[in-house]
Design a protein around this motif. Structure first.
Motif, PDB file in Angstrom:
ATOM      1  N   THR A  16      43.282 -23.039  21.303  1.00  0.00           N
ATOM      2  CA  THR A  16      43.289 -22.273  22.016  1.00  0.00           C
ATOM      3  C   THR A  16      43.163 -22.217  23.854  1.00  0.00           C
ATOM      4  OG1 THR A  16      43.409 -20.318  20.514  1.00  0.00           O
ATOM      5  CG2 THR A  16      43.270 -19.727  22.687  1.00  0.00           C
ATOM      6  N   VAL A  17      42.288 -23.327  23.629  1.00  0.00           N
ATOM      7  CA  VAL A  17      41.601 -23.270  25.293  1.00  0.00           C
ATOM      8  C   VAL A  17      41.596 -24.594  25.951  1.00  0.00           C
ATOM      9  CG1 VAL A  17      39.737 -21.168  24.746  1.00  0.00           C
ATOM     10  CG2 VAL A  17      39.282 -23.404  24.651  1.00  0.00           C
ATOM     11  N   ALA A  18      42.505 -25.773  25.248  1.00  0.00           N
ATOM     12  CA  ALA A  18      42.110 -26.722  25.260  1.00  0.00           C
ATOM     13  C   ALA A  18      42.529 -27.227  26.955  1.00  0.00           C
ATOM     14  CB  ALA A  18      43.024 -27.310  24.409  1.00  0.00           C
ATOM     15  N   ASP A  19      43.608 -26.450  27.867  1.00  0.00           N
ATOM     16  CA  ASP A  19      44.166 -26.569  28.954  1.00  0.00           C
ATOM     17  C   ASP A  19      43.273 -25.882  29.231  1.00  0.00           C
ATOM     18  OD1 ASP A  19      46.733 -28.359  29.064  1.00  0.00           O
ATOM     19  OD2 ASP A  19      47.203 -26.367  28.493  1.00  0.00           O
ATOM     20  N   SER A  20      42.805 -24.920  29.715  1.00  0.00           N
ATOM     21  CA  SER A  20      41.556 -24.064  30.365  1.00  0.00           C
ATOM     22  C   SER A  20      40.051 -25.034  30.225  1.00  0.00           C
ATOM     23  CB  SER A  20      41.625 -22.818  29.670  1.00  0.00           C
ATOM     24  OG  SER A  20      42.615 -21.836  30.254  1.00  0.00           O
ATOM     25  N   TYR A  21      39.607 -25.255  29.093  1.00  0.00           N
ATOM     26  CA  TYR A  21      38.357 -26.279  29.018  1.00  0.00           C
ATOM     27  C   TYR A  21      38.900 -26.871  29.793  1.00  0.00           C
ATOM     28  CZ  TYR A  21      34.414 -28.633  26.641  1.00  0.00           C
ATOM     29  OH  TYR A  21      33.481 -29.535  26.420  1.00  0.00           O
ATOM     30  N   ALA A  22      39.399 -27.989  29.959  1.00  0.00           N
ATOM     31  CA  ALA A  22      39.758 -29.436  30.612  1.00  0.00           C
ATOM     32  C   ALA A  22      39.976 -28.950  31.842  1.00  0.00           C
ATOM     33  CB  ALA A  22      41.191 -30.119  30.480  1.00  0.00           C
ATOM     34  N   ASP A  23      40.806 -28.449  32.835  1.00  0.00           N
ATOM     35  CA  ASP A  23      40.014 -27.945  33.827  1.00  0.00           C
ATOM     36  C   ASP A  23      38.539 -27.710  34.951  1.00  0.00           C
ATOM     37  OD1 ASP A  23      42.778 -28.361  34.270  1.00  0.00           O
ATOM     38  OD2 ASP A  23      43.236 -25.944  33.808  1.00  0.00           O
ATOM     39  N   GLN A  24      38.346 -27.020  33.331  1.00  0.00           N
ATOM     40  CA  GLN A  24      36.219 -25.684  33.798  1.00  0.00           C
ATOM     41  C   GLN A  24      35.456 -28.241  34.019  1.00  0.00           C
ATOM     42  OE1 GLN A  24      35.632 -22.209  32.409  1.00  0.00           O
ATOM     43  NE2 GLN A  24      33.012 -23.399  31.587  1.00  0.00           N
ATOM     44  N   GLY A  58      34.605 -35.659  18.812  1.00  0.00           N
ATOM     45  CA  GLY A  58      34.521 -34.774  19.568  1.00  0.00           C
ATOM     46  C   GLY A  58      34.480 -35.118  21.255  1.00  0.00           C
ATOM     47  N   CYS A  59      35.299 -35.348  21.557  1.00  0.00           N
ATOM     48  CA  CYS A  59      35.541 -35.914  22.559  1.00  0.00           C
ATOM     49  C   CYS A  59      36.164 -35.306  23.315  1.00  0.00           C
ATOM     50  CB  CYS A  59      36.666 -37.293  22.157  1.00  0.00           C
ATOM     51  SG  CYS A  59      38.016 -36.724  21.981  1.00  0.00           S
ATOM     52  N   GLY A  60      36.814 -33.416  22.654  1.00  0.00           N
ATOM     53  CA  GLY A  60      37.633 -32.544  23.781  1.00  0.00           C
ATOM     54  C   GLY A  60      38.206 -33.199  24.810  1.00  0.00           C
ATOM     55  N   PRO A  61      38.712 -32.876  25.837  1.00  0.00           N
ATOM     56  CA  PRO A  61      39.541 -33.496  27.272  1.00  0.00           C
ATOM     57  C   PRO A  61      39.698 -34.787  27.028  1.00  0.00           C
ATOM     58  CG  PRO A  61      38.094 -31.697  28.139  1.00  0.00           C
ATOM     59  CD  PRO A  61      37.751 -32.084  26.591  1.00  0.00           C
ATOM     60  N   GLY A  62      38.722 -35.234  26.632  1.00  0.00           N
ATOM     61  CA  GLY A  62      38.447 -36.775  26.549  1.00  0.00           C
ATOM     62  C   GLY A  62      37.935 -37.635  28.066  1.00  0.00           C
ATOM     63  N   ARG A  63      37.240 -36.816  28.897  1.00  0.00           N
ATOM     64  CA  ARG A  63      36.562 -37.238  29.847  1.00  0.00           C
ATOM     65  C   ARG A  63      35.307 -37.934  29.989  1.00  0.00           C
ATOM     66  NH1 ARG A  63      31.933 -33.776  31.048  1.00  0.00           N
ATOM     67  NH2 ARG A  63      30.821 -32.425  29.753  1.00  0.00           N
ATOM     68  N   ILE A  64      34.208 -38.425  28.665  1.00  0.00           N
ATOM     69  CA  ILE A  64      33.718 -39.205  28.406  1.00  0.00           C
ATOM     70  C   ILE A  64      33.856 -40.128  27.830  1.00  0.00           C
ATOM     71  CG2 ILE A  64      31.147 -39.649  27.174  1.00  0.00           C
ATOM     72  CD1 ILE A  64      31.273 -37.362  29.339  1.00  0.00           C
ATOM     73  N   ALA A  65      35.171 -40.548  27.447  1.00  0.00           N
ATOM     74  CA  ALA A  65      35.520 -41.757  26.859  1.00  0.00           C
ATOM     75  C   ALA A  65      36.251 -42.263  27.825  1.00  0.00           C
ATOM     76  CB  ALA A  65      36.511 -41.287  26.003  1.00  0.00           C
ATOM     77  N   ALA A  66      36.587 -41.592  29.019  1.00  0.00           N
ATOM     78  CA  ALA A  66      37.054 -42.281  29.395  1.00  0.00           C
ATOM     79  C   ALA A  66      35.966 -43.216  31.072  1.00  0.00           C
ATOM     80  CB  ALA A  66      38.425 -41.068  30.692  1.00  0.00           C
ATOM     81  N   HIS A  67      35.571 -42.312  30.583  1.00  0.00           N
ATOM     82  CA  HIS A  67      34.027 -42.622  31.415  1.00  0.00           C
ATOM     83  C   HIS A  67      33.165 -43.838  31.236  1.00  0.00           C
ATOM     84  CE1 HIS A  67      30.297 -42.676  34.430  1.00  0.00           C
ATOM     85  NE2 HIS A  67      29.512 -42.608  33.895  1.00  0.00           N
TER      86      HIS A  67
END
Length: 214
Positions: A16-24, A58-67
């Motif tokens: 439900t919150v994927a896009d909003s979470y990624a932005d935050q 538990g990578c979520g929108p992938g920011r840590i994996a990308a880093h």
């Protein structure tokens, strides 16, 4: 606690919150030098043990994996939420992301050179932690490093709204570092370093480095 119940609630909430979470959270690492240092150290530890693939669980929108990829690691991101994985694939094309649960990791034994669980164990109930850490140990090769980030405290709270005001139904579990360290020791890990800090990631966060015993 019914495993399917809390897993379904967690999956639906983050869908439900994927896009909003990624932005935050997209730029949080720019504000967190100590966390960046921890991730850089983790990358060094992986290379020091021979390198190889690492998993961001538990990578979520992938920011840590990308880093981690920017730090030179061969990184796979896994998350329970299909919507989060869709966002991760959109925002970080060229990286590997898969839908999966840390309660039943679909990874081969000793296939990972390192593991990261970055503020993702916070939704796992106490009575499921042992099983999850058993999976972590199974997929991590002997001597491989693991980095955990988590909220520090003693309480669990039900989060019913968040990230853009969308409805959620997830429990957020805060734990003391010594308790997490004891769980890891029981699961076959050696804790090598731990610290607490305050940053944009958490009002009080714990960072813990461990290594899989043979």
């Amino acid at each position: 606690m019914n495993t399917e119940g809390w897993l379904a609630d967690t999956r639906k909430s983050y869908d439900t919150v994927a896009d909003s979470y990624a932005d935050q959270v997209r730029d949080l690492l720019d504000q967190t030098p100590y966390e960046r240092a921890a991730l850089a150290l983790f990358a060094d530890l992986v290379r020091a043990t021979g390198g190889g693939p690492v998993a961001d669980l538990g990578c979520g929108p992938g920011r840590i994996a990308a880093h981690l990829r920017e730090l030179g690691l061969d990184t796979l991101g896994i998350d329970l939420s299909p919507a989060m994985i869709a966002v991760a694939r959109r925002d970080h094309p060229g990286l590997r992301f898969e839908v999966g649960s840390m309660t039943d990791l679909d990874l081969a034994d000793a296939s990972m050179a390192g593991l990261v669980a970055w503020y993702s164990l916070i939704h796992i109930p106490d009575d499921e932690i042992s099983s999850v850490l058993t999976h972590f140990r199974r997929v991590l090769r002997p001597g491989g490093p693991m980095l955990l980030g988590f909220h520090v405290g003693d309480e669990s709270q039900l989060k019913t709204q968040g990230y853009g005001g969308h409805p959620m139904k997830v429990h957020v579990h805060r734990r003391r570092p010594d308790r997490v360290a004891a769980w890891l020791n029981d699961a076959g890990f050696t804790v090598e370093a731990q610290t607490t800090l305050t940053s944009a990631e958490s009002t009080l966060g714990g960072i813990l480095f461990a290594r899989r015993r043979p």
